[in-house]
Design a protein around this motif. Sequence first.
Motif, PDB file in Angstrom:
ATOM      1  N   SER A  73       0.855  -1.189   0.000  1.00 52.90           N
ATOM      2  CA  SER A  73       0.000   0.000   0.000  1.00 52.90           C
ATOM      3  C   SER A  73       0.889   1.236   0.000  1.00 52.90           C
ATOM      4  O   SER A  73       1.837   1.314   0.777  1.00 52.90           O
ATOM      5  N   CYS A  74       0.570   2.186  -0.868  1.00 44.73           N
ATOM      6  CA  CYS A  74       1.327   3.436  -0.943  1.00 44.73           C
ATOM      7  C   CYS A  74       0.372   4.616  -0.806  1.00 44.73           C
ATOM      8  O   CYS A  74      -0.795   4.518  -1.183  1.00 44.73           O
ATOM      9  N   TRP A  75       0.880   5.710  -0.288  1.00 47.98           N
ATOM     10  CA  TRP A  75       0.073   6.920  -0.144  1.00 47.98           C
ATOM     11  C   TRP A  75       0.980   8.137  -0.163  1.00 47.98           C
ATOM     12  O   TRP A  75       2.175   8.051   0.100  1.00 47.98           O
ATOM     13  N   GLU A  76       0.380   9.267  -0.524  1.00 53.43           N
ATOM     14  CA  GLU A  76       1.126  10.526  -0.539  1.00 53.43           C
ATOM     15  C   GLU A  76       1.220  11.092   0.862  1.00 53.43           C
ATOM     16  O   GLU A  76       0.273  11.003   1.641  1.00 53.43           O
ATOM     17  N   LEU A  77       2.369  11.672   1.163  1.00 48.00           N
ATOM     18  CA  LEU A  77       2.563  12.356   2.442  1.00 48.00           C
ATOM     19  C   LEU A  77       2.389  13.851   2.238  1.00 48.00           C
ATOM     20  O   LEU A  77       2.678  14.369   1.164  1.00 48.00           O
ATOM     21  N   GLU A  78       1.955  14.531   3.258  1.00 45.10           N
ATOM     22  CA  GLU A  78       1.689  15.966   3.169  1.00 45.10           C
ATOM     23  C   GLU A  78       2.845  16.780   3.734  1.00 45.10           C
ATOM     24  O   GLU A  78       2.635  17.819   4.359  1.00 45.10           O
ATOM     25  N   GLY A  79       4.068  16.301   3.522  1.00 49.39           N
ATOM     26  CA  GLY A  79       5.245  17.029   3.985  1.00 49.39           C
ATOM     27  C   GLY A  79       5.258  17.196   5.492  1.00 49.39           C
ATOM     28  O   GLY A  79       4.993  16.260   6.243  1.00 49.39           O
ATOM     29  N   ALA A  80       5.537  18.393   5.949  1.00 51.17           N
ATOM     30  CA  ALA A  80       5.627  18.673   7.385  1.00 51.17           C
ATOM     31  C   ALA A  80       4.269  18.584   8.082  1.00 51.17           C
ATOM     32  O   ALA A  80       4.215  18.464   9.309  1.00 51.17           O
ATOM     33  N   ASP A  81       3.164  18.607   7.319  1.00 49.05           N
ATOM     34  CA  ASP A  81       1.830  18.530   7.903  1.00 49.05           C
ATOM     35  C   ASP A  81       1.277  17.108   7.964  1.00 49.05           C
ATOM     36  O   ASP A  81       0.141  16.903   8.397  1.00 49.05           O
ATOM     37  N   ALA A  82       2.050  16.116   7.530  1.00 51.95           N
ATOM     38  CA  ALA A  82       1.579  14.730   7.500  1.00 51.95           C
ATOM     39  C   ALA A  82       1.428  14.180   8.913  1.00 51.95           C
ATOM     40  O   ALA A  82       2.144  14.587   9.832  1.00 51.95           O
ATOM     41  N   PRO A  83       0.488  13.258   9.115  1.00 51.16           N
ATOM     42  CA  PRO A  83       0.385  12.602  10.422  1.00 51.16           C
ATOM     43  C   PRO A  83       1.684  11.851  10.739  1.00 51.16           C
ATOM     44  O   PRO A  83       2.429  11.469   9.845  1.00 51.16           O
ATOM     45  N   ARG A  84       1.920  11.624  12.000  1.00 51.94           N
ATOM     46  CA  ARG A  84       3.141  10.958  12.452  1.00 51.94           C
ATOM     47  C   ARG A  84       3.010   9.433  12.405  1.00 51.94           C
ATOM     48  O   ARG A  84       3.995   8.732  12.208  1.00 51.94           O
TER      49      ARG A  84
END
Length: 124
Positions: A73-84
Amino acid sequence: MRLLWAFLICGLVGIPPTVYATDSPRHPDLKISAPAILGFEPATLPFTVFIEPHASHRVACVEVDGEQFYRRSCWELEGADAPRSFRFLYRDIPAGSYILGLAVQSAEFGVRTKTAPVLVMPRS
């Protein structure tokens, strides 16, 4: 050998040991938390991955890889605003040895990975 006995004893009393794949000093911001032994087949695999948010992180992928079962499974990260943290649950895993993998694509750091072993015991 001690680790094998610990896993067997924990499995017999119903306490699943947990593997934390955080040993690499090169990638301290990537972690996988998963039970090392799931019990008997067909098993349910719950695990959590931890990715320290960073502005250059773009994509993350998790992978469960074994002889009789494979999921990615792959997903995009939202940079510094991504969940931890990100939690996953895969069901009906057959007996066998598996490698959990985490890969993070970053504009600044390239591709970084972590892995953790998981074992599902056969019923017979």
